[in-house]
Design an enzyme around this catalytic site. Structure first.
Site, PDB file in Angstrom:
ATOM      1  N   TYR A 122     -17.145  17.378 -17.326  1.00  0.00           N
ATOM      2  CA  TYR A 122     -17.430  16.089 -17.974  1.00  0.00           C
ATOM      3  C   TYR A 122     -17.076  14.955 -17.027  1.00  0.00           C
ATOM      4  O   TYR A 122     -16.070  15.006 -16.314  1.00  0.00           O
ATOM      5  CB  TYR A 122     -16.610  15.957 -19.259  1.00  0.00           C
ATOM      6  N   ALA A 205     -13.170  14.950  -9.549  1.00  0.00           N
ATOM      7  CA  ALA A 205     -13.135  14.064 -10.716  1.00  0.00           C
ATOM      8  C   ALA A 205     -11.704  14.059 -11.242  1.00  0.00           C
ATOM      9  O   ALA A 205     -11.233  15.058 -11.802  1.00  0.00           O
ATOM     10  CB  ALA A 205     -14.102  14.538 -11.792  1.00  0.00           C
ATOM     11  N   CYS A 221     -15.088  23.852 -17.068  1.00  0.00           N
ATOM     12  CA  CYS A 221     -15.115  24.740 -15.907  1.00  0.00           C
ATOM     13  C   CYS A 221     -15.103  26.212 -16.306  1.00  0.00           C
ATOM     14  O   CYS A 221     -14.715  27.083 -15.516  1.00  0.00           O
ATOM     15  CB  CYS A 221     -13.952  24.435 -14.962  1.00  0.00           C
TER      16      CYS A 221
END
Length: 276
Positions: A122, A205, A221
């Site tokens: 995300y 990220a 993940c």
């Protein structure tokens, strides 16, 4: 996946440095601070920058047969945030996205299949995303080293906020409560990269102040037994932290580990992307 974790010491400092420079090595990095930008145009910019670097490498290969001088290849780092976005890597499972098209629209989120490694992740406001488009021939031609170096830059940045972050064996990324036997390991930074002829794409990220509820709509993940966290959540109520501040703290660590220096955006570079 088993719930136990294994302690992984940080690599020695020397192991995280670049190789010795070659005559045509370029260890400058053009850093672009893009702010909040849509995912697809940023992906397209990455692809364009990578294509330009690969074209130079092709020219250099041809020059070897003629004795012509080599041209140094460029290095870039895009730093940004995205609107609510889910991306699925080449090895990911579509069923790890728990929202259908209508639910995605209701959450004002988009979904994209992309060419990095890894599963689903995300991106959203409050998350620092870094896309290094580097020619590893300028640094060290070792993907394992590259991933560990990105992790180390994040680990050193989080240490400035008093957080003891680290690695878990077999799980790329940066974690808290990562030590062997810890009861609540939780991920604070995800990594996913692609490399073509030693030129990198995609990146990391780091969760700074995102809405963590959006992680509840995926199997992050592909990992089902570990939590996701953020810098803001770990620092607790009242902590004032923002993506631009974390960005500027992380950048010196990343450049130092690369043995690189920052250069200004060149006048003929593609214009920064507009905010959505």
């Amino acid at each position: 996946m088993a719930s136990s974790v294994e302690q992984v010491p940080a690599p020695p400092h020397d192991a995280l440095g670049p190789d010795d420079a070659q005559p045509t090595t370029n260890r400058t990095v053009e850093v672009r601070r893009l702010g909040l930008v849509d995912y697809v145009p940023t992906w397209e910019l990455q692809e364009a920058l990578m294509a330009g670097t690969l074209a130079i490498k092709t020219q250099n290969r041809e020059a070897e047969t003629t004795g012509a001088p080599h041209q140094a290849t460029p290095n870039y780092l895009l730093l940004c945030e995205h609107p609510h976005t889910y991306t699925l890597g080449k090895s990911g499972k579509p069923e790890h996205l728990l929202l259908d098209d209508d639910a995605l629209m209701a959450h004002q989120a988009s979904f994209h299949r992309i060419n990095r490694g890894g599963d689903i992740t995300y991106h959203g406001p409050g998350q620092l995303v870094g896309y290094p488009i580097l020619d590893l021939d300028n640094f060290r031609t070792d993907i394992h080293w590259y991933l560990r170096m990105l992790e180390e830059a994040v680990i050193r940045t989080l240490a400035e906020y008093g957080l003891n972050a680290g690695r878990i064996a077999g799980l790329t990324g940066v974690w808290l409560d990562w030590e062997e036997g810890a009861s609540n390991p939780r991920k604070i930074c995800a990594l996913g990269v692609k490399c073509s002829r030693w030129v990198t794409l995609h990146g990391f990220a780091l969760n700074v102040t995102p809405d963590l509820s959006y992680f509840g709509h995926i199997v992050p993940c592909g990992i089902t037994d570990k939590a996701v966290t953020s810098l803001a959540q770990e620092l607790g109520p009242g902590a004032a932290v923002a993506v631009p501040e974390v960005q500027e703290r992380l950048l010196p660590h990343l450049l130092a580990l690369l043995g690189a220096t920052e250069v200004a955006t060149s006048p003929n570079s593609p214009c920064p992307l507009p905010k959505p």
